[in-house]
Motif scaffolding. Structure first.
Motif, mmCIF file in Angstrom:
data_model
loop_
_atom_site.group_PDB
_atom_site.id
_atom_site.type_symbol
_atom_site.label_atom_id
_atom_site.label_comp_id
_atom_site.label_asym_id
_atom_site.label_seq_id
_atom_site.Cartn_x
_atom_site.Cartn_y
_atom_site.Cartn_z
ATOM 1 N N SER A 55 5.090 3.852 10.429
ATOM 2 C CA SER A 55 4.580 4.959 9.367
ATOM 3 C C SER A 55 5.008 4.402 8.153
ATOM 4 O O SER A 55 4.433 4.236 6.994
ATOM 5 C CB SER A 55 5.082 6.492 10.171
ATOM 6 N N HIS A 56 5.940 3.862 8.370
ATOM 7 C CA HIS A 56 6.632 3.520 7.200
ATOM 8 C C HIS A 56 6.531 1.978 6.635
ATOM 9 O O HIS A 56 6.503 1.580 4.838
ATOM 10 C CB HIS A 56 8.732 3.482 7.176
ATOM 11 N N ALA A 114 3.371 3.448 4.201
ATOM 12 C CA ALA A 114 4.059 4.186 3.041
ATOM 13 C C ALA A 114 4.337 3.046 1.894
ATOM 14 O O ALA A 114 4.199 3.024 0.638
ATOM 15 C CB ALA A 114 5.048 5.244 3.036
#
Length: 94
Positions: free
Chosen positions: A47-48, A51
């Motif tokens: 997820s990072h 992002a």
């Protein structure tokens, strides 16, 4: 990731001077690949990583937008400084 985002912001500003907007598509894909590579080196989660990739793409495109506004504003302030522009506008007026 912040230095990479700032570098892409400056790259977007610089590319707005020489490239058309359609060049942002491959450049953004390249920026995403670089961001994913940096995220893997820093061992970020999925997820990072996603992002960070979208943040880098947004910084590149925002830099292009800001550079486009700055360049248009500069030429609007001094429209008759180039001989080509002066002769072209003179021919249009006749």
């Amino acid at each position: 990731m912040i230095p990479l985002a700032l570098l892409l912001l400056m790259l977007g500003i610089a590319s707005s001077q020489w490239l058309k907007v359609f060049a942002l598509i491959p450049v953004t894909l390249l920026a995403w690949a670089v961001a994913v590579t940096f995220a893997r080196f820093e061992s970020l989660s999925l997820s990072h990583t996603i992002a960070a990739a979208f943040l880098c793409g947004a910084c590149l495109q925002s830099g292009y937008f800001v550079g486009g506004i700055f360049i248009r504003r500069r030429t609007a302030l001094f429209p008759k400084t180039h001989a080509y522009l002066a002769t072209r506008d003179g021919a249009d007026a006749a």
